[in-house]
Write a protein that holds these residues in place. Structure first.
Motif, PDB file in Angstrom:
ATOM      1  N   ASN A 399       2.858   9.947  -0.647  1.00 45.09           N
ATOM      2  CA  ASN A 399       1.709   8.604   0.036  1.00 45.09           C
ATOM      3  C   ASN A 399       1.109   8.304  -1.054  1.00 45.09           C
ATOM      4  O   ASN A 399       0.936   8.394  -2.513  1.00 45.09           O
ATOM      5  CB  ASN A 399       1.043   9.381   1.277  1.00 45.09           C
ATOM      6  N   VAL A 400       0.189   7.250  -0.701  1.00 47.88           N
ATOM      7  CA  VAL A 400      -0.887   6.814  -1.696  1.00 47.88           C
ATOM      8  C   VAL A 400      -1.816   8.042  -2.697  1.00 47.88           C
ATOM      9  O   VAL A 400      -1.899   7.272  -3.836  1.00 47.88           O
ATOM     10  CB  VAL A 400      -1.654   5.320  -1.165  1.00 47.88           C
ATOM     11  N   ASP A 401      -2.699   8.687  -1.928  1.00 43.57           N
ATOM     12  CA  ASP A 401      -3.541   9.443  -2.352  1.00 43.57           C
ATOM     13  C   ASP A 401      -2.361  10.714  -2.955  1.00 43.57           C
ATOM     14  O   ASP A 401      -3.052  10.305  -4.658  1.00 43.57           O
ATOM     15  CB  ASP A 401      -3.755  10.695  -1.003  1.00 43.57           C
ATOM     16  N   GLU A 402      -1.353  10.725  -3.297  1.00 40.44           N
ATOM     17  CA  GLU A 402      -0.090  11.314  -3.966  1.00 40.44           C
ATOM     18  C   GLU A 402      -0.439  10.778  -5.459  1.00 40.44           C
ATOM     19  O   GLU A 402      -0.191  11.281  -6.575  1.00 40.44           O
ATOM     20  CB  GLU A 402       0.623  12.299  -3.062  1.00 40.44           C
ATOM     21  N   ARG A 403      -0.134   9.603  -5.062  1.00 40.80           N
ATOM     22  CA  ARG A 403       0.805   8.565  -6.011  1.00 40.80           C
ATOM     23  C   ARG A 403      -0.411   8.569  -6.918  1.00 40.80           C
ATOM     24  O   ARG A 403      -0.404   8.432  -8.373  1.00 40.80           O
ATOM     25  CB  ARG A 403       0.906   7.465  -5.791  1.00 40.80           C
ATOM     26  N   LYS A 404      -1.699   8.705  -6.429  1.00 34.72           N
ATOM     27  CA  LYS A 404      -3.328   8.989  -7.269  1.00 34.72           C
ATOM     28  C   LYS A 404      -3.068   9.997  -8.418  1.00 34.72           C
ATOM     29  O   LYS A 404      -3.133   9.435  -9.540  1.00 34.72           O
ATOM     30  CB  LYS A 404      -4.214   8.455  -6.765  1.00 34.72           C
ATOM     31  N   GLU A 405      -2.985  11.006  -7.870  1.00 33.41           N
ATOM     32  CA  GLU A 405      -3.477  12.049  -8.643  1.00 33.41           C
ATOM     33  C   GLU A 405      -1.804  12.092  -9.175  1.00 33.41           C
ATOM     34  O   GLU A 405      -1.750  12.852 -11.203  1.00 33.41           O
ATOM     35  CB  GLU A 405      -2.839  13.217  -7.406  1.00 33.41           C
ATOM     36  N   ILE A 406      -0.619  11.810  -9.203  1.00 37.15           N
ATOM     37  CA  ILE A 406       0.460  11.791 -10.064  1.00 37.15           C
ATOM     38  C   ILE A 406       0.322  10.933 -11.031  1.00 37.15           C
ATOM     39  O   ILE A 406       0.328  10.581 -11.941  1.00 37.15           O
ATOM     40  CB  ILE A 406       1.565  11.532  -9.440  1.00 37.15           C
ATOM     41  N   ALA A 427      -2.009   2.665  -7.603  1.00 35.04           N
ATOM     42  CA  ALA A 427      -1.062   3.768  -6.720  1.00 35.04           C
ATOM     43  C   ALA A 427      -0.920   3.060  -5.680  1.00 35.04           C
ATOM     44  O   ALA A 427       0.479   2.774  -5.426  1.00 35.04           O
ATOM     45  CB  ALA A 427      -2.067   4.903  -5.900  1.00 35.04           C
ATOM     46  N   ALA A 428      -1.453   1.308  -5.248  1.00 36.52           N
ATOM     47  CA  ALA A 428      -1.123   0.801  -4.345  1.00 36.52           C
ATOM     48  C   ALA A 428      -0.062   0.144  -4.489  1.00 36.52           C
ATOM     49  O   ALA A 428       1.278  -0.506  -4.238  1.00 36.52           O
ATOM     50  CB  ALA A 428      -2.111  -0.221  -4.453  1.00 36.52           C
ATOM     51  N   SER A 429       0.345  -0.457  -6.530  1.00 36.94           N
ATOM     52  CA  SER A 429       1.339  -0.740  -6.782  1.00 36.94           C
ATOM     53  C   SER A 429       2.802   0.071  -7.044  1.00 36.94           C
ATOM     54  O   SER A 429       3.584  -1.076  -7.356  1.00 36.94           O
ATOM     55  CB  SER A 429       0.823  -1.659  -8.617  1.00 36.94           C
ATOM     56  N   THR A 430       3.075   0.860  -6.596  1.00 33.54           N
ATOM     57  CA  THR A 430       3.935   1.980  -6.711  1.00 33.54           C
ATOM     58  C   THR A 430       4.566   2.662  -5.462  1.00 33.54           C
ATOM     59  O   THR A 430       5.181   3.497  -5.268  1.00 33.54           O
ATOM     60  CB  THR A 430       3.329   3.007  -7.334  1.00 33.54           C
ATOM     61  N   GLU A 431       4.166   1.894  -4.748  1.00 28.06           N
ATOM     62  CA  GLU A 431       4.892   2.161  -3.286  1.00 28.06           C
ATOM     63  C   GLU A 431       6.356   2.368  -3.270  1.00 28.06           C
ATOM     64  O   GLU A 431       7.134   1.578  -3.863  1.00 28.06           O
ATOM     65  CB  GLU A 431       4.160   1.070  -2.043  1.00 28.06           C
ATOM     66  N   GLY A 432       6.760   3.074  -2.292  1.00 28.20           N
ATOM     67  CA  GLY A 432       8.003   3.767  -2.407  1.00 28.20           C
ATOM     68  C   GLY A 432       8.265   4.642  -4.081  1.00 28.20           C
ATOM     69  O   GLY A 432       9.639   4.964  -3.922  1.00 28.20           O
ATOM     70  N   ASP A 460       0.312  -2.118 -20.057  1.00 30.40           N
ATOM     71  CA  ASP A 460       2.228  -1.570 -20.415  1.00 30.40           C
ATOM     72  C   ASP A 460       2.508  -1.393 -19.902  1.00 30.40           C
ATOM     73  O   ASP A 460       3.963  -1.340 -19.271  1.00 30.40           O
ATOM     74  CB  ASP A 460       1.220  -0.753 -21.257  1.00 30.40           C
ATOM     75  N   VAL A 461       1.433   0.211 -18.736  1.00 33.89           N
ATOM     76  CA  VAL A 461       2.303   0.883 -17.048  1.00 33.89           C
ATOM     77  C   VAL A 461       2.745  -0.197 -16.250  1.00 33.89           C
ATOM     78  O   VAL A 461       3.879  -0.280 -15.230  1.00 33.89           O
ATOM     79  CB  VAL A 461       0.956   1.792 -16.430  1.00 33.89           C
ATOM     80  N   ILE A 462       1.993  -0.930 -15.811  1.00 39.84           N
ATOM     81  CA  ILE A 462       2.505  -2.258 -14.704  1.00 39.84           C
ATOM     82  C   ILE A 462       3.655  -3.292 -14.917  1.00 39.84           C
ATOM     83  O   ILE A 462       4.336  -3.389 -14.244  1.00 39.84           O
ATOM     84  CB  ILE A 462       0.750  -2.949 -14.458  1.00 39.84           C
ATOM     85  N   ALA A 504      -9.881   7.229  -1.222  1.00 39.30           N
ATOM     86  CA  ALA A 504      -9.208   8.281  -1.549  1.00 39.30           C
ATOM     87  C   ALA A 504     -10.113   8.844  -2.534  1.00 39.30           C
ATOM     88  O   ALA A 504      -9.995  10.551  -3.446  1.00 39.30           O
ATOM     89  CB  ALA A 504      -8.043   8.290  -2.085  1.00 39.30           C
ATOM     90  N   GLY A 505     -10.702   7.636  -3.203  1.00 37.22           N
ATOM     91  CA  GLY A 505     -11.571   9.013  -4.658  1.00 37.22           C
ATOM     92  C   GLY A 505     -12.751   7.483  -5.074  1.00 37.22           C
ATOM     93  O   GLY A 505     -12.453   6.506  -4.826  1.00 37.22           O
ATOM     94  N   PRO A 506     -13.220   7.760  -5.559  1.00 38.58           N
ATOM     95  CA  PRO A 506     -14.050   6.916  -6.819  1.00 38.58           C
ATOM     96  C   PRO A 506     -13.294   6.189  -7.465  1.00 38.58           C
ATOM     97  O   PRO A 506     -12.479   6.238  -8.663  1.00 38.58           O
ATOM     98  CB  PRO A 506     -15.139   7.632  -7.439  1.00 38.58           C
ATOM     99  N   PRO A 507     -13.371   4.014  -6.933  1.00 33.83           N
ATOM    100  CA  PRO A 507     -12.779   3.855  -8.613  1.00 33.83           C
ATOM    101  C   PRO A 507     -13.120   3.945  -9.388  1.00 33.83           C
ATOM    102  O   PRO A 507     -14.057   3.728  -9.754  1.00 33.83           O
ATOM    103  CB  PRO A 507     -13.134   1.838  -7.723  1.00 33.83           C
ATOM    104  N   LYS A 508     -12.009   4.078 -10.241  1.00 35.07           N
ATOM    105  CA  LYS A 508     -11.959   3.998 -11.653  1.00 35.07           C
ATOM    106  C   LYS A 508     -12.597   2.544 -12.480  1.00 35.07           C
ATOM    107  O   LYS A 508     -11.886   1.001 -11.447  1.00 35.07           O
ATOM    108  CB  LYS A 508     -11.338   4.377 -12.476  1.00 35.07           C
ATOM    109  N   ALA A 509     -12.952   2.460 -14.084  1.00 34.04           N
ATOM    110  CA  ALA A 509     -13.047   0.880 -14.034  1.00 34.04           C
ATOM    111  C   ALA A 509     -12.363   0.092 -13.630  1.00 34.04           C
ATOM    112  O   ALA A 509     -10.443   0.392 -13.767  1.00 34.04           O
ATOM    113  CB  ALA A 509     -13.080   1.358 -15.181  1.00 34.04           C
ATOM    114  N   ALA A 510     -12.349  -1.036 -13.783  1.00 33.66           N
ATOM    115  CA  ALA A 510     -11.477  -2.162 -13.360  1.00 33.66           C
ATOM    116  C   ALA A 510     -11.050  -2.549 -14.332  1.00 33.66           C
ATOM    117  O   ALA A 510     -10.764  -1.842 -15.361  1.00 33.66           O
ATOM    118  CB  ALA A 510     -12.104  -2.850 -13.333  1.00 33.66           C
ATOM    119  N   GLU A 511      -9.261  -3.531 -14.268  1.00 32.61           N
ATOM    120  CA  GLU A 511      -8.797  -3.249 -15.412  1.00 32.61           C
ATOM    121  C   GLU A 511      -9.387  -4.136 -17.273  1.00 32.61           C
ATOM    122  O   GLU A 511     -10.396  -4.971 -16.596  1.00 32.61           O
ATOM    123  CB  GLU A 511      -7.934  -4.612 -15.401  1.00 32.61           C
TER     124      GLU A 511
END
Ligand SMILES: Nc1ncnc2c1ncn2[C@@H]1O[C@H](COP(=O)(O)OP(=O)(O)OP(=O)(O)O)[C@@H](O)[C@H]1O
Ligand SMILES: [Mg+2]
Length: 511
Positions: A399-406, A427-432, A460-462, A504-511
């Motif tokens: 789920n979204v929290d888990e994708r963030k952790e991963i 995390a939002a961009s990697t749903e599924g 690079d990741v995106i 789910a957690g403090p947002p990290k610095a934006a792109e």
């Protein structure tokens, strides 16, 4: 002496003796240990006048040989035993005799004759060999005994007499002995000679050397493979229910819990979507519980390289029990037992599968089985019956929290800087996406950046995320099927995602 016969091998031999078998096949490596054991069995069976004669092709019967009639030839040795007085209380050990069976049918005949000649008498013959070379036509006459591996106290005894052992504290020696379970006494002797040489080694180093040596030996001798230390539970993103289950059982495999007779969990089965961490979780249990991780390679069991599949399986599980405590990892059950065929009605390897079920029920509690399965619908229902596994877990797409952790775990593992990433956005961009796919996107990003001689970043990741179609999109139907199947059969390995996806957690610095 009675103490000696506590030994399991001795008990097996006694069973054969009580059934009046005159010819035994002793399967095992340690010849010194074998001789010691047979001498004590002879004394306990016949009383004080019982004795053991030993023959080998290189020394004949040694001092007992008649110079006029040498017995270096195996056929001559068998003839000599056959001609001897069968009322004499004696045991005869013919070392390696089975190695000549293939080339010498007359010898096979000789052993059959010996059986008829000695039946009802007092002489008992043992044919020893480290390999099973028992011709079909001797199977009814010969009583087969497989030597058990040395017990912890036998290993300890052997260690204690090795040069240099005096320098090592007794409790450390004890832990080294525990680590060496599964080795033959000869192997223990050689390994300890190396480890105890010179200045005492730190214990951790010594135990690592033992594990390494044991890994090689296991591989040569059975379908078990010892794995090097694995990532810890902290390296797994999400799967909180599963991790908690593992953590709350961490102390159960300690010596103390064992002495206190706390019931141990027998095993766990991880089912679910490909790439969501089933194999990874199975491996991490060993680290969390501080146990060696050993994989049972079912394709080797079925290959025939280690004897018939039934024999190879029985041997592997026996060795596993002898070197327990451990986590025994059986990956992809449906492939392992041949239930993976897409054709309907695939029966799988029924014999081995039923041996596996029986073993799961009967096994030593100190072997914890961590099994995984993908195409669970194909597995027979009896595998899932309560009692076989303590818990069945379903590993879903994260789920979204888990994708963030991963993402966090893999960005860090690959040397990225967290401040360069907005994990919520990613995390939002990697749903599924599965954990394995997320890891792959991070890896590819790293490679892309490496070619330009810089550290990888979110862009690079995106880019890799956009270029990839996750498996879940192409396999939607299959994943839905899996989910409906496990519903009510297994518990979810993940906790439900927190409400309000961005919180789910403090947002990290934006792109
Ligand atoms: N929850 C997770 N946290 C961190 N990494 C993960 C997670 N899930 C998967 N991965 C990464 O994906 C890799 C592959 O996962 P793993 O082999 O355990 O999946 P699996 O469920 O066994 O898949 P398969 O069914 O295809 O064998 C892992 O080695 C790990 O790096
Ligand atoms: Mg796997």
């Amino acid at each position: 002496m009675a103490g000696r016969l506590e030994n399991q091998t001795a008990r097996k031999i006694l069973r054969g003796l009580q059934s009046h078998y005159p010819v035994f096949y002793l399967l095992g490596w340690d010849e010194d240990r074998m001789e010691r054991l047979l001498r004590s069995v002879a004394r306990s069976y016949y009383g004080e006048d019982g004795h053991l004669r030993v023959w080998s092709a290189s020394h004949g019967f040694g001092a007992d040989d008649d110079p006029a009639a040498p017995t270096a030839d195996p056929l001559a040795a068998v003839a000599r035993v056959s001609a001897g007085p069968d009322a004499e209380p004696r045991m005869v050990l013919l070392k390696d005799l089975p190695t000549w069976f293939d080339a010498n049918p007359a010898l096979v005949r000789g052993v059959r004759d010996l059986y008829y000649r000695l039946k009802g008498g007092r002489t008992v013959v043992f044919l020893s060999c480290p390999l099973l070379k028992l011709p079909e036509i001797l199977k009814k006459e010969v009583f087969l005994v497989e030597m058990d591996l040395p017990t912890e106290s036998e290993v300890l005894e052997q260690l204690a007499v090795t040069r240099g052992a005096q320098e090592i504290p007794r409790d450390q020696l004890f832990r080294v002995a525990a680590g060496m379970r599964g080795l033959s006494l000869n192997e223990v002797g050689h390994l300890s000679a190396r480890l105890f040489r010179g200045k005492p080694m730190p214990e951790a180093e010594m135990l690592a050397a033992v594990q390494e040596e044991k890994g090689q030996i296991l591989r040569k001798e059975s379908c078990l493979e010892l794995y090097p230390p694995q990532p810890s539970l902290d390296q797994i993103g999400g799967l909180e229910n599963l991790k908690e289950w593992v953590r709350t059982r961490a102390d159960l495999f300690s010596e103390k819990a064992w002495r206190d007779k706390v019931p141990l969990p027998a095993g766990v089965l991880f089912m679910g979507v490909s790439g969501c961490g089933k194999s990874m979780a199975a491996k991490a249990i060993a680290t969390a519980w501080n146990l060696p991780l050993v994989r049972l390679d079912m394709s080797l069991v079925l290959s025939g390289s280690f004897g018939t599949p039934e024999y190879a399986f029985a041997r592997a599980t026996r060795i596993a029990e002898e070197i327990a405590p451990m986590v025994l990892w059986v990956d992809e059950l449906e492939n392992a037992f041949g239930f993976d065929s897409h054709a309907a009605g695939s029966a799988g390897n029924v014999n081995i599968f039923s041996s596996f079920l029986t073993w799961l029920q009967e096994k030593s509690p100190r072997v914890f089985v961590a099994a995984t399965a993908n195409r669970i619908q194909q597995l027979p229902a009896e595998l899932m019956r309560k009692g076989r596994f303590d818990q069945l877990f379903f590993l879903d797409l994260p789920n979204v929290d888990e994708r963030k952790e991963i993402l966090r775990i893999h960005v860090l593992r690959h040397g990225g800087h967290l401040e360069d990433f907005n994990l919520n956005y990613m995390a939002a961009s990697t749903e599924g996406w599965s954990g394995a796919e997320i890891e792959q996107a991070v890896k590819s990003a790293r490679i892309d950046a490496y070619r330009e001689d810089r550290t990888f970043n979110q862009r690079d990741v995106i880019r890799n995320v956009i270029d990839t179609v996750p498996l879940s999109r192409t396999m939607m139907e299959q994943i839905r099927e899996i989910k409906s199947w496990v519903f009510q059969r297994a518990i979810n390995a993940s906790r439900p995602e927190s409400s309000g996806k961005g919180d789910a957690g403090p947002p990290k610095a934006a792109e």
